[in-house]
Design a protein around this motif. Structure first.
Motif, PDB file in Angstrom:
ATOM      1  N   UNK A  24      35.750  14.093 -33.795  1.00  0.00           N
ATOM      2  CA  UNK A  24      34.704  14.476 -34.751  1.00  0.00           C
ATOM      3  C   UNK A  24      34.325  15.944 -34.569  1.00  0.00           C
ATOM      4  N   UNK A  25      34.174  16.380 -33.319  1.00  0.00           N
ATOM      5  CA  UNK A  25      33.864  17.793 -33.059  1.00  0.00           C
ATOM      6  C   UNK A  25      34.966  18.697 -33.590  1.00  0.00           C
TER       7      UNK A  25
ATOM      8  N   UNK B 283      37.058  12.572 -43.828  1.00  0.00           N
ATOM      9  CA  UNK B 283      37.105  12.862 -42.387  1.00  0.00           C
ATOM     10  C   UNK B 283      35.860  13.644 -41.953  1.00  0.00           C
ATOM     11  N   UNK B 284      35.472  14.633 -42.733  1.00  0.00           N
ATOM     12  CA  UNK B 284      34.295  15.456 -42.402  1.00  0.00           C
ATOM     13  C   UNK B 284      33.022  14.617 -42.456  1.00  0.00           C
ATOM     14  N   UNK B 285      32.902  13.755 -43.458  1.00  0.00           N
ATOM     15  CA  UNK B 285      31.728  12.882 -43.561  1.00  0.00           C
ATOM     16  C   UNK B 285      31.631  11.950 -42.361  1.00  0.00           C
TER      17      UNK B 285
ATOM     18  N   UNK C 198      24.369  22.716 -41.231  1.00  0.00           N
ATOM     19  CA  UNK C 198      24.930  23.848 -41.983  1.00  0.00           C
ATOM     20  C   UNK C 198      26.451  23.823 -41.966  1.00  0.00           C
ATOM     21  N   UNK C 199      27.030  23.534 -40.803  1.00  0.00           N
ATOM     22  CA  UNK C 199      28.491  23.459 -40.677  1.00  0.00           C
ATOM     23  C   UNK C 199      29.039  22.330 -41.554  1.00  0.00           C
ATOM     24  N   UNK C 200      28.383  21.195 -41.522  1.00  0.00           N
ATOM     25  CA  UNK C 200      28.795  20.057 -42.340  1.00  0.00           C
ATOM     26  C   UNK C 200      28.736  20.420 -43.833  1.00  0.00           C
TER      27      UNK C 200
ATOM     28  N   UNK D 254      35.831  21.282 -48.902  1.00  0.00           N
ATOM     29  CA  UNK D 254      36.836  20.232 -49.037  1.00  0.00           C
ATOM     30  C   UNK D 254      36.455  19.119 -50.019  1.00  0.00           C
ATOM     31  N   UNK D 255      35.387  19.316 -50.788  1.00  0.00           N
ATOM     32  CA  UNK D 255      35.015  18.312 -51.775  1.00  0.00           C
ATOM     33  C   UNK D 255      36.181  18.148 -52.756  1.00  0.00           C
TER      34      UNK D 255
END
Length: 92
Positions: A9-10, A49-51, A26-28, A35-36
């Motif tokens: 995840x990191x 993956x980011x979510x 902010x990074x998220x 990447x939306x």
């Protein structure tokens, strides 16, 4: 959650050092916009993956238990031991 899941995840969120909850958010947001699936560089898989990575790291940070003692305080606030008159040393 295992530590390997946490490390993944990191990595997904490009986090390599200490980070605050607001910096994580902010990074998220930055990565989720990039990447939306509706964006030119978007990818549904990367967005998912980011979510998921954000949920893992956010849960860890939210549930992390701090020791409420001086040592922990000084680790979290490294400049707390600086004298209030530290700036005077530059004027001498």
């Amino acid at each position: 959650m295992s530590f390997k899941d946490f490390e993944k995840a990191l990595d997904s969120l490009n986090i390599v050092t200490r980070i605050t909850q607001s910096e994580l958010k902010n990074q998220y947001q930055k990565l989720s916009k990039k990447y939306h699936p509706d964006m030119p560089d978007g990818s549904e898989e990367k967005f998912r993956e980011i979510n998921e990575a954000y949920k893992i790291v956010h849960t860890y940070m939210k549930d992390f238990r701090f020791q409420l003692n001086e040592e922990e305080f000084n680790q979290q606030n490294p400049f707390s031991k600086i004298s209030p008159d530290w700036y005077k040393t530059f004027n001498n």
